[in-house]
Design a protein around this motif. Sequence first.
Motif, PDB file in Angstrom:
ATOM      1  N   ALA A  14       0.830  -1.206   0.000  1.00  0.00           N
ATOM      2  CA  ALA A  14       0.000   0.000   0.000  1.00  0.00           C
ATOM      3  C   ALA A  14       0.861   1.252   0.000  1.00  0.00           C
ATOM      4  CB  ALA A  14      -0.930  -0.015   1.207  1.00  0.00           C
ATOM      5  N   ALA A  15       1.965   1.209   0.765  1.00  0.00           N
ATOM      6  CA  ALA A  15       2.841   2.376   0.829  1.00  0.00           C
ATOM      7  C   ALA A  15       3.490   2.672  -0.512  1.00  0.00           C
ATOM      8  CB  ALA A  15       3.917   2.170   1.900  1.00  0.00           C
ATOM      9  N   GLU A 137      -7.699   1.744   5.044  1.00  0.00           N
ATOM     10  CA  GLU A 137      -7.724   1.765   3.579  1.00  0.00           C
ATOM     11  C   GLU A 137      -6.311   1.566   3.032  1.00  0.00           C
ATOM     12  OE1 GLU A 137      -8.977   4.625  -0.199  1.00  0.00           O
ATOM     13  OE2 GLU A 137      -9.709   5.083   1.827  1.00  0.00           O
ATOM     14  N   LEU A 138      -6.138   0.539   2.203  1.00  0.00           N
ATOM     15  CA  LEU A 138      -4.860   0.309   1.531  1.00  0.00           C
ATOM     16  C   LEU A 138      -4.812   1.219   0.311  1.00  0.00           C
ATOM     17  CD1 LEU A 138      -4.765  -3.582   1.776  1.00  0.00           C
ATOM     18  CD2 LEU A 138      -3.823  -1.883   3.341  1.00  0.00           C
ATOM     19  N   ASP A 139      -3.942   2.206   0.387  1.00  0.00           N
ATOM     20  CA  ASP A 139      -3.968   3.305  -0.582  1.00  0.00           C
ATOM     21  C   ASP A 139      -3.188   2.949  -1.848  1.00  0.00           C
ATOM     22  OD1 ASP A 139      -4.769   5.840  -1.381  1.00  0.00           O
ATOM     23  OD2 ASP A 139      -2.992   6.809  -0.554  1.00  0.00           O
ATOM     24  N   PHE A 140      -3.659   1.927  -2.583  1.00  0.00           N
ATOM     25  CA  PHE A 140      -2.958   1.507  -3.792  1.00  0.00           C
ATOM     26  C   PHE A 140      -3.004   2.572  -4.883  1.00  0.00           C
ATOM     27  CE2 PHE A 140      -3.931  -2.750  -1.982  1.00  0.00           C
ATOM     28  CZ  PHE A 140      -2.631  -3.226  -1.928  1.00  0.00           C
ATOM     29  N   PHE A 141      -4.057   3.364  -4.909  1.00  0.00           N
ATOM     30  CA  PHE A 141      -4.235   4.325  -6.003  1.00  0.00           C
ATOM     31  C   PHE A 141      -4.057   5.773  -5.553  1.00  0.00           C
ATOM     32  CE2 PHE A 141      -6.723   0.522  -6.865  1.00  0.00           C
ATOM     33  CZ  PHE A 141      -6.171   0.129  -8.077  1.00  0.00           C
ATOM     34  N   GLY A 142      -3.517   5.983  -4.368  1.00  0.00           N
ATOM     35  CA  GLY A 142      -3.099   7.309  -3.932  1.00  0.00           C
ATOM     36  C   GLY A 142      -4.211   8.249  -3.518  1.00  0.00           C
ATOM     37  N   PHE A 309     -12.358   6.328  -9.031  1.00  0.00           N
ATOM     38  CA  PHE A 309     -12.827   5.431 -10.085  1.00  0.00           C
ATOM     39  C   PHE A 309     -12.289   4.010  -9.906  1.00  0.00           C
ATOM     40  CE2 PHE A 309     -13.394   9.564 -12.028  1.00  0.00           C
ATOM     41  CZ  PHE A 309     -14.566   9.420 -12.744  1.00  0.00           C
ATOM     42  N   PHE A 310     -11.329   3.832  -9.008  1.00  0.00           N
ATOM     43  CA  PHE A 310     -10.664   2.546  -8.864  1.00  0.00           C
ATOM     44  C   PHE A 310     -11.104   1.863  -7.573  1.00  0.00           C
ATOM     45  CE2 PHE A 310      -8.132   5.022 -11.732  1.00  0.00           C
ATOM     46  CZ  PHE A 310      -7.694   4.105 -12.680  1.00  0.00           C
ATOM     47  N   PRO A 311     -10.834   0.565  -7.437  1.00  0.00           N
ATOM     48  CA  PRO A 311     -11.275  -0.145  -6.243  1.00  0.00           C
ATOM     49  C   PRO A 311     -10.687   0.457  -4.973  1.00  0.00           C
ATOM     50  CG  PRO A 311     -10.572  -1.693  -7.939  1.00  0.00           C
ATOM     51  CD  PRO A 311     -10.178  -0.333  -8.415  1.00  0.00           C
ATOM     52  N   ARG A 312     -11.484   0.424  -3.929  1.00  0.00           N
ATOM     53  CA  ARG A 312     -11.044   0.873  -2.619  1.00  0.00           C
ATOM     54  C   ARG A 312     -10.936  -0.360  -1.723  1.00  0.00           C
ATOM     55  NH1 ARG A 312     -14.124   5.897  -0.014  1.00  0.00           N
ATOM     56  NH2 ARG A 312     -13.558   6.641  -2.107  1.00  0.00           N
ATOM     57  N   ILE A 313      -9.729  -0.609  -1.239  1.00  0.00           N
ATOM     58  CA  ILE A 313      -9.444  -1.819  -0.478  1.00  0.00           C
ATOM     59  C   ILE A 313      -9.250  -1.444   0.988  1.00  0.00           C
ATOM     60  CG2 ILE A 313      -7.908  -3.793  -0.226  1.00  0.00           C
ATOM     61  CD1 ILE A 313      -7.122  -3.401  -3.154  1.00  0.00           C
ATOM     62  N   ALA A 314     -10.024  -2.109   1.850  1.00  0.00           N
ATOM     63  CA  ALA A 314      -9.942  -1.849   3.287  1.00  0.00           C
ATOM     64  C   ALA A 314      -9.548  -3.138   3.999  1.00  0.00           C
ATOM     65  CB  ALA A 314     -11.269  -1.332   3.824  1.00  0.00           C
TER      66      ALA A 314
END
Length: 479
Positions: A14-15, A137-142, A309-314
Amino acid sequence: MRPIRCLAAVLLAAAAGCSMIPAYQRPAAPVAAQYPASDSTAAAQRAADIEWQKFFTDPRLQRLIELGLQNNRDLRVALLNIDRARALYQVQRADELPTVNATGQYSNQRIPGGASPVGTGYLLRYYQLGIGITSFELDFFGRVRSLGEQALASYLATEEARKNTQIVLVASIANAYLTLLADDELLALTRDTLKTREESQRLSQLRFDSGVASELDVRQTQTLLESARASLAQFTRQRALDENALVLLIGQSLPADLAAGRELNAQDLLADIPPGLPSDLLVTRPDIRAAEQQLVAANANIGAARANFFPRIALTTTLGTASRELSDLFSIQNKAWSFIPGVSLPIFDGGRNRANLEVSQVNRDIAVAQYEKSIQTAFREVADALAGRATLADQLKSLQAQVDAENARFKLSDMRYRGGVASYLDLLDAQRSLYGARQAVIQTQLLQLQNQVNLYKALGGGWTEPPAPAAAAPVARKN
């Protein structure tokens, strides 16, 4: 240890997520490369680097500015806005890190026979203790990092706004103080003129009673006398209003122990402030820097809107122990853990995400226009002050020469009147013109000094404080 390793790997991934913030490019300054009718060479010392204590050397004015910086409510609000923006930034920054909570639970429940899997009722006791992460929230898309960038830029903009508030406050106090000095000089001039006209009216009345002068001379002197009284009332009222304005700026009543001030013509402000180049304003004017930080914040908001617009992963996870008996709660055989990732992918939202993206893009365009407007406004303020500096000195010189000429004319008219060569009307006209010329000199002196203050402010001067004195080194004691 497998859950912990898995959690660590997810957090590292995520980082290392991507950012969808558009690449920031500072807009070109929409102004000319040089100020009109000015030698805009590079400045050896910029006005923004000159502390206000060095620019304003009148001790009375320095004390008033210090009081304003301590008590003015506008500046106090600006400081509180900084604290608020800093706290909001810290709140947003905290979302980039997982929140770890310690949890404990005790459950005591009776299961009736009808609901029991064994056919008989029983008591169910349950103890649980652990630590865990809830909905991180794993911030894969910033998205979260974009919001953090936006909060940081807003905080920096607020800090620049505070500096600009101080610049405006310092200049406003200085201008109000100079106006008060001009009021005092105009009052002194009017009182002297009133005494002179009272004496002229008395002499004219005596000459009329003796049959030497006509009633017309008496009425003319009376007209000038009443005009001087009206001017005295006007200037007295104006001084009270200007003092009230100064009191509002410093945030308290004028102290009774103020140091003796200087007269208007003794205010030795730095007259020759190097204007530098218009491009210098981008780094010396806090209001321009604040507008640019607002532009950076609006640009970061686009990244957050794109990430929607992208998936939000928690992620929700716990690690601890659980037992049906309190005495066995800390037994190594009763360790428990859970690892619950969740994914949310927008499929249909009625166009909400697309509309939010359009809003963020329009807000960015608005911020660009506001940034460019702040540059144009700063350019105009400097250009106006430079135009004033180029002409007010010549205007004051000509007005001073006019006073000298009117003074000589008044003396000659008085001699001619006493000699019976000129009429009393010529003497009164010379007296009225001399009074008006002296007023114009005082008012132009005020304009010239205020123009210097405005140039200092327009070039970004007034927020720099002198460096704190270095602490004295401790003296070693001899044994």
